[in-house]
Design a protein around this motif. Structure first.
Motif: not given
Length: 387
Positions: A321-326, A337-341
């Motif tokens: 969700a953080e990836v999509a919003v970013a 970075a969030s995608l790696q997480v």
């Protein structure tokens, strides 16, 4: 990152204060109503204000024993461990085993335990043992501590007395049939299981869907007969209705039925408060992800993401969700970075079926992030991910 750590630190401090307050309240009640009893007076005589610092530990012990009783009750009937939360401490079973993490959420402060039933055995006896295990453990701890208090003096005797009083309080609160904050007490669940009827049948449907998903069945392949039964729930219990709709939402989304998924999304957004705090955050994360991927609605996605802070949430779904919003906000470095997480958190997730869906989304979004093509929309990414 610093702000996130600060928020978590403040959350942890607040939890400690609440834990201390709970213990102090028990100490106050014991002192107030038992001060005229020689037994109580002699045990508490040696305590000082500094002993309040021990109260959070006593609280964690009492809650840990209660939730551990639930787990042991379930295991004794062949169930499989899934989740154990005591205060800010959380253990959960994921695809790669049991993992520890922090749980900074007031909704789970009172403890949570979950086990999955053995599908080849009748569900009702398993659930009865699981539900009864918590109150019985609290009662046994209270009796044990009161016995120790009669044999000990000084601080050990006082701590045993306070622990016994707190455990007896937890037993009383959980054994009484009632509903609070979206949860049913252990007593209410036990009564419902004994009565049988529609409520138990609906719980069994949800458990069957959960068992499929935990076993690795992705949302699109969940049993449609069970999904249909879940959507037709007649029992007024709101928690089960929201849980049923969530499974239907994920099923339609993963299957590429975006119009149907959008209808479920709207309903879930209107009824999210019917889900208990500590778990509704996982629902908010799904709504944030859908708003970003399918609607390209930056404002709504960011708001749902904010509402999804804390709680019991799959780390991979939160990161996605953080990836999509970013991406919607053109913060590609943050997205990468969030995608790696999200990728590294996949094996630790509780829900293996949802992890399959997540893996597809991660793969597609990752390929697009590595390709400088601004013409590709987030909605297109999601459609490709579910094919």
């Amino acid at each position: 990152m610093k702000r996130s750590k600060l928020v978590k630190g403040l959350g942890a401090l607040l939890m400690v204060l609440l834990l201390a307050g709970s213990g102090a309240a028990v100490g106050f009640l014991v002192a107030k109503f038992g001060v005229e009893m020689p037994f109580v007076r002699t045990r508490l005589a040696g305590l000082s204000g500094w002993d309040l610092l021990v109260m959070p530990l006593l609280y964690l012990l009492v809650i840990g024993v209660h939730e551990g009783g639930h787990v042991l009750g379930g295991l004794s009937r062949g169930m499989r461990f899934l989740l154990f939360i005591v205060g800010p401490l959380q253990w959960s079973r994921g695809g790669s085993g049991i993992h520890f993490s922090w749980a900074f959420n007031l909704g789970t402060l009172g403890g949570v335990a979950a086990c999955t039933p053995d599908p080849v055995r009748p569900a009702r006896p398993q659930l009865l043992r699981l539900v009864a295990g918590g109150p019985l453990a609290s009662l046994l701890l209270a009796l044990l501590c009161f016995a120790l208090a009669t044999l000990s003096t000084g601080r050990p005797g006082a701590y045993a007395l306070l622990t016994g009083a707190l455990s007896l309080l937890i037993f009383s609160l959980t054994a009484v049939p009632m509903r609070a904050g979206g949860f049913m007490s252990d007593g209410m669940q036990f009564v419902e299981l004994l009565r049988g009827g529609r409520g138990v049948e609906e719980r069994n449907v949800l458990m069957a869907l959960m068992a499929q998903s935990l076993a690795g069945v992705r949302p699109a392949q969940l049993d449609q007969r069970l999904l249909k039964e879940a959507l037709a729930f007649a029992d007024p219990e709101p928690l089960r209705k929201v849980a049923a709709r969530l499974y239907a939402f994920l099923h339609a989304w993963d299957a590429g039925q975006l119009d149907v998924a959008a209808e479920h999304r709207t309903w879930l957004g209107e009824h999210i408060r019917d889900y208990p705090d500590g778990f509704r955050q996982s629902l908010a994360i799904e709504l944030a992800l859908f708003a970003a991927l399918e609607d390209s609605d930056q404002v709504r996605a960011r708001e749902w993401l904010r509402q999804g802070r804390g709680g019991v949430v799959d780390a991979s779904r939160r990161a996605l969700a953080e990836v999509a919003v970013a991406c919607l906000e053109d913060q590609l470095e943050t997205a990468a970075a969030s995608l790696q997480v999200a990728h590294h958190a996949l094996p630790r997730g509780i829900d293996r079926g949802l992890a399959v869906f997540s893996a597809d989304q991660i793969q597609v979004i990752q390929s697009k992030l590595c390709t400088p093509s601004s013409a590709v929309t987030m909605s297109q990414l999601s459609v490709e991910a579910v094919k």
